[in-house]
Design an enzyme around this catalytic site. Structure first.
Site, PDB file in Angstrom:
ATOM      1  N   GLY A   1       0.811  -1.220   0.000  1.00 51.65           N
ATOM      2  CA  GLY A   1       0.000   0.000   0.000  1.00 51.65           C
ATOM      3  C   GLY A   1       0.839   1.262   0.000  1.00 51.65           C
ATOM      4  O   GLY A   1       0.319   2.363  -0.233  1.00 51.65           O
TER       5      GLY A   1
ATOM      6  N   SER B   1       2.057  -5.433  -3.606  1.00 53.33           N
ATOM      7  CA  SER B   1       0.688  -5.743  -3.183  1.00 53.33           C
ATOM      8  C   SER B   1       0.281  -7.167  -3.559  1.00 53.33           C
ATOM      9  O   SER B   1       0.970  -7.855  -4.311  1.00 53.33           O
ATOM     10  CB  SER B   1      -0.282  -4.769  -3.855  1.00 53.33           C
ATOM     11  OG  SER B   1      -0.399  -5.117  -5.230  1.00 53.33           O
ATOM     12  N   CYS B   2      -0.860  -7.564  -3.046  1.00 52.55           N
ATOM     13  CA  CYS B   2      -1.384  -8.900  -3.344  1.00 52.55           C
ATOM     14  C   CYS B   2      -1.547  -9.110  -4.843  1.00 52.55           C
ATOM     15  O   CYS B   2      -1.175 -10.163  -5.381  1.00 52.55           O
ATOM     16  CB  CYS B   2      -2.712  -9.106  -2.631  1.00 52.55           C
ATOM     17  SG  CYS B   2      -3.850  -7.716  -2.781  1.00 52.55           S
ATOM     18  N   ASN B   3      -2.097  -8.119  -5.544  1.00 56.11           N
ATOM     19  CA  ASN B   3      -2.306  -8.266  -6.987  1.00 56.11           C
ATOM     20  C   ASN B   3      -0.983  -8.286  -7.746  1.00 56.11           C
ATOM     21  O   ASN B   3      -0.794  -9.084  -8.665  1.00 56.11           O
ATOM     22  CB  ASN B   3      -3.190  -7.123  -7.504  1.00 56.11           C
ATOM     23  CG  ASN B   3      -4.654  -7.379  -7.214  1.00 56.11           C
ATOM     24  OD1 ASN B   3      -5.173  -8.442  -7.539  1.00 56.11           O
ATOM     25  ND2 ASN B   3      -5.327  -6.411  -6.600  1.00 56.11           N
TER      26      ASN B   3
ATOM     27  N   HIS C   1      -1.966  -1.040 -11.253  1.00 56.95           N
ATOM     28  CA  HIS C   1      -1.287  -2.332 -11.101  1.00 56.95           C
ATOM     29  C   HIS C   1      -0.179  -2.548 -12.133  1.00 56.95           C
ATOM     30  O   HIS C   1       0.875  -3.105 -11.811  1.00 56.95           O
ATOM     31  CB  HIS C   1      -2.316  -3.469 -11.175  1.00 56.95           C
ATOM     32  CG  HIS C   1      -3.428  -3.311 -10.189  1.00 56.95           C
ATOM     33  ND1 HIS C   1      -4.614  -2.663 -10.502  1.00 56.95           N
ATOM     34  CD2 HIS C   1      -3.512  -3.653  -8.892  1.00 56.95           C
ATOM     35  CE1 HIS C   1      -5.398  -2.650  -9.432  1.00 56.95           C
ATOM     36  NE2 HIS C   1      -4.754  -3.230  -8.443  1.00 56.95           N
ATOM     37  N   GLY C   2      -0.457  -2.104 -13.383  1.00 58.26           N
ATOM     38  CA  GLY C   2       0.558  -2.281 -14.428  1.00 58.26           C
ATOM     39  C   GLY C   2       1.859  -1.576 -14.054  1.00 58.26           C
ATOM     40  O   GLY C   2       2.934  -2.204 -14.020  1.00 58.26           O
TER      41      GLY C   2
ATOM     42  N   HIS D   1      -9.448 -11.951  -5.186  1.00 59.70           N
ATOM     43  CA  HIS D   1      -9.427 -11.266  -6.479  1.00 59.70           C
ATOM     44  C   HIS D   1      -9.414 -12.338  -7.573  1.00 59.70           C
ATOM     45  O   HIS D   1      -8.897 -13.442  -7.361  1.00 59.70           O
ATOM     46  CB  HIS D   1      -8.149 -10.457  -6.681  1.00 59.70           C
ATOM     47  CG  HIS D   1      -7.833  -9.450  -5.612  1.00 59.70           C
ATOM     48  ND1 HIS D   1      -8.637  -8.367  -5.337  1.00 59.70           N
ATOM     49  CD2 HIS D   1      -6.762  -9.334  -4.784  1.00 59.70           C
ATOM     50  CE1 HIS D   1      -8.064  -7.628  -4.379  1.00 59.70           C
ATOM     51  NE2 HIS D   1      -6.942  -8.201  -4.023  1.00 59.70           N
TER      52      HIS D   1
ATOM     53  N   GLN E   1      -6.176 -12.249  -1.304  1.00 56.25           N
ATOM     54  CA  GLN E   1      -5.528 -10.967  -1.001  1.00 56.25           C
ATOM     55  C   GLN E   1      -4.939 -10.908   0.399  1.00 56.25           C
ATOM     56  O   GLN E   1      -3.949 -10.222   0.635  1.00 56.25           O
ATOM     57  CB  GLN E   1      -6.537  -9.816  -1.186  1.00 56.25           C
ATOM     58  CG  GLN E   1      -7.607  -9.667  -0.108  1.00 56.25           C
ATOM     59  CD  GLN E   1      -8.771 -10.649  -0.235  1.00 56.25           C
ATOM     60  OE1 GLN E   1      -8.830 -11.414  -1.187  1.00 56.25           O
ATOM     61  NE2 GLN E   1      -9.689 -10.630   0.720  1.00 56.25           N
TER      62      GLN E   1
HETATM   63  P1  NAD Z   1      -5.341  -3.526   8.384  1.00 57.34           P
HETATM   64  O1  NAD Z   1      -6.137  -2.283   8.523  1.00 57.34           O
HETATM   65  O2  NAD Z   1      -6.030  -4.826   8.404  1.00 57.34           O
HETATM   66  O3  NAD Z   1      -4.222  -3.572   9.525  1.00 57.34           O
HETATM   67  C1  NAD Z   1      -3.445  -2.460   9.842  1.00 57.34           C
HETATM   68  C2  NAD Z   1      -3.245  -2.445  11.346  1.00 57.34           C
HETATM   69  O4  NAD Z   1      -2.371  -1.366  11.665  1.00 57.34           O
HETATM   70  C3  NAD Z   1      -4.544  -2.225  12.114  1.00 57.34           C
HETATM   71  O5  NAD Z   1      -4.571  -3.131  13.190  1.00 57.34           O
HETATM   72  C4  NAD Z   1      -4.430  -0.784  12.606  1.00 57.34           C
HETATM   73  O6  NAD Z   1      -5.105  -0.566  13.826  1.00 57.34           O
HETATM   74  C5  NAD Z   1      -2.934  -0.656  12.783  1.00 57.34           C
HETATM   75  N1  NAD Z   1      -2.414   0.715  12.789  1.00 57.34           N
HETATM   76  C6  NAD Z   1      -2.990   1.845  12.329  1.00 57.34           C
HETATM   77  N2  NAD Z   1      -2.173   2.897  12.532  1.00 57.34           N
HETATM   78  C7  NAD Z   1      -1.053   2.425  13.117  1.00 57.34           C
HETATM   79  C8  NAD Z   1       0.146   3.002  13.575  1.00 57.34           C
HETATM   80  N3  NAD Z   1       0.384   4.305  13.467  1.00 57.34           N
HETATM   81  N4  NAD Z   1       1.089   2.208  14.131  1.00 57.34           N
HETATM   82  C9  NAD Z   1       0.896   0.868  14.245  1.00 57.34           C
HETATM   83  N5  NAD Z   1      -0.240   0.263  13.840  1.00 57.34           N
HETATM   84  C10 NAD Z   1      -1.197   1.024  13.274  1.00 57.34           C
HETATM   85  O7  NAD Z   1      -4.480  -3.349   7.056  1.00 57.34           O
HETATM   86  P2  NAD Z   1      -3.847  -4.500   6.195  1.00 57.34           P
HETATM   87  O8  NAD Z   1      -4.869  -5.000   5.231  1.00 57.34           O
HETATM   88  O9  NAD Z   1      -3.150  -5.454   7.056  1.00 57.34           O
HETATM   89  O10 NAD Z   1      -2.822  -3.676   5.299  1.00 57.34           O
HETATM   90  C11 NAD Z   1      -1.531  -3.349   5.761  1.00 57.34           C
HETATM   91  C12 NAD Z   1      -0.639  -3.077   4.558  1.00 57.34           C
HETATM   92  O11 NAD Z   1      -0.586  -4.265   3.778  1.00 57.34           O
HETATM   93  C13 NAD Z   1      -1.126  -1.971   3.615  1.00 57.34           C
HETATM   94  O12 NAD Z   1      -0.001  -1.347   3.028  1.00 57.34           O
HETATM   95  C14 NAD Z   1      -1.880  -2.741   2.565  1.00 57.34           C
HETATM   96  O13 NAD Z   1      -1.973  -2.062   1.335  1.00 57.34           O
HETATM   97  C15 NAD Z   1      -1.006  -3.970   2.448  1.00 57.34           C
HETATM   98  N6  NAD Z   1      -1.675  -5.154   1.903  1.00 57.34           N
HETATM   99  C16 NAD Z   1      -2.945  -5.465   2.271  1.00 57.34           C
HETATM  100  C17 NAD Z   1      -3.562  -6.553   1.700  1.00 57.34           C
HETATM  101  C18 NAD Z   1      -4.982  -6.917   2.020  1.00 57.34           C
HETATM  102  O14 NAD Z   1      -5.678  -7.373   1.135  1.00 57.34           O
HETATM  103  N7  NAD Z   1      -5.435  -6.736   3.228  1.00 57.34           N
HETATM  104  C19 NAD Z   1      -2.861  -7.364   0.796  1.00 57.34           C
HETATM  105  C20 NAD Z   1      -1.543  -7.050   0.493  1.00 57.34           C
HETATM  106  C21 NAD Z   1      -0.949  -5.929   1.036  1.00 57.34           C
END
Ligand code: NAD
Length: 359
Positions: free
Chosen positions: A110, A139-141, A194-195, A220, A301
């Protein structure tokens, strides 16, 4: 032992922590959380030391009966490497914290690509992350696309990739996301991000991506069209993908006709949280027309990036080669669906063109 700290304990963070705890060469030093919610209680039960991500909120943890080991700064100081799993954009804010303690850090997809020295996918560019102080696991995608593109590019050469990504509206716990009853071109403008993101792994690759969002939380689904540089058979492509440890080619006889049954399959198989770390490519969908390859794949994802985070840790600490790390990660997590597809006989799958495919 590589001492790993996890900052942000949500969808990705809790999976990363559990995956780290399964590695013979790693340990979880602690996890940082903003609030003592249900995930904090689970982390506590799993024996992870808890740190307050926002020090002012530390008293809330005591009130909720969750013992704190300290504030996030202390976690960063104690860790050999931090895995930042905070929401998009927060990782960028945390970067200076990691740098101030000279603690190498992994960021998630992200974040913008320029947050780290390297955008990472273990199958595609493990070596680029060796010894790096900062890495972004894509990212996942982008992970799902990279895992398919890497073997295709190596085996056949790629002229052009065109992909339509049908994306889940949100994760199961994200009850404020949508759409609830709509089909959204997302973004409406083309290409989707994504590209360009895939190009952080494969510079120079010709790739166009289109995105939609639909009202599901499961997975996805990608529709891929790849123009190859060689004439190949669908059977050869299938065998190539079947040889990839993080790709599961769904057999025709499995009766898996969508993401719902894939998730059921994962739950039935006893996968933690029903996770599917592998790309799931429908075998029947692999088709060739001229030099154009077509296929459908589903990407979970919430979990496909987890093995990649583990491999990124080994790459950055230069503690294993790509092959060693991928093998160890796969073995400890249980990556690799090995069930023989029922109902598929030798005559159903024509491998006759395999050896001649480079002709
Ligand atoms: P999420 O919201 O499920 O988890 C994030 C966690 O971080 C939450 O528990 C939140 O309370 C906490 N948080 C918020 N502010 C914070 C801070 N300042 N310090 C510490 N913790 C804090 O999010 P996620 O889905 O786990 O995504 C996390 C990252 O992974 C992002 O960059 C996202 O794009 C990436 N990502 C997500 C997915 C998905 O599908 N969920 C897949 C691949 C990558």
């Amino acid at each position: 032992m590589i001492r790993v700290g996890v900052n942000g304990y949500g969808t990705i963070g809790k999976r990363v922590a559990d995956a780290v705890s399964l590695q013979p060469d790693m340990e979880v030093v602690g996890v940082a959380k903003t609030k003592p919610n249900f995930e904090a209680h689970t982390a506590d039960q799993r024996g992870y030391e808890m740190y307050a991500a926002i020090p002012d909120r530390a008293p809330l943890f005591g009130d909720a009966g969750v013992e704190l080991a300290g504030a996030v700064d202390e976690l960063v100081a104690a860790a050999d490497i931090m895995v930042d799993c905070t929401p998009s954009g927060i990782g960028a804010e945390n970067k200076s914290l990691y740098e101030s303690y000279d603690t190498p850090a992994i960021f998630q997809g992200g974040e913008d690509a320029d947050i780290a020295e390297v955008s990472f996918n273990a199958r595609s560019n493990y070596g680029a992350a060796r010894g790096a102080d900062s890495v972004r696991v894509v990212s996942c995608n982008t992970t799902g696309l990279s895992r398919v593109i890497a073997p295709l590019q190596e085996a056949y050469g790629i002229e052009q990739v065109r992909t339509t990504l049908v994306r889940r509206g949100g994760d199961p716990s994200q009850n404020t996301r949508g759409p609830i009853n709509d089909i959204l071109p997302n973004p409406i403008s083309i290409p989707s991000h994504h590209g360009p993101d895939v190009k952080t792994i494969f510079p120079g690759l010709a790739i166009d991506t289109l995105g939609l969002k639909v009202p599901v939380t499961l997975m996805h689904v990608h529709a891929l069209n790849v123009t190859l540089e060689s004439d190949v058979t669908a059977a050869h492509v299938r065998q190539l993908l079947e040889g990839e440890s993080r790709i599961y080619v769904i057999g025709e006889g499995m009766g898996i006709d969508g993401a719902g049954k894939l998730k059921d399959f994962a739950h039935d198989a006893g996968r933690p949280r029903g996770d599917i770390w592998e790309n799931c490519v429908w075998g029947e969908s692999i088709a060739i027309s001229g030099r154009d390859l077509y296929l459908f794949q589903a990407i979970h994802q919430e979990s496909d990036v987890i093995p990649e985070n583990i491999d990124a840790i080994r790459a950055m600490t230069e503690s294993a080669t790509a092959a060693e790390s991928i093998e160890l990660t796969n073995r400890t997590l249980g990556v690799g669906i090995t069930e023989s597809p029922v109902g598929v006989t030798d005559t159903d799958t024509d491998h006759s063109g395999v050896e001649a495919a480079d002709d």
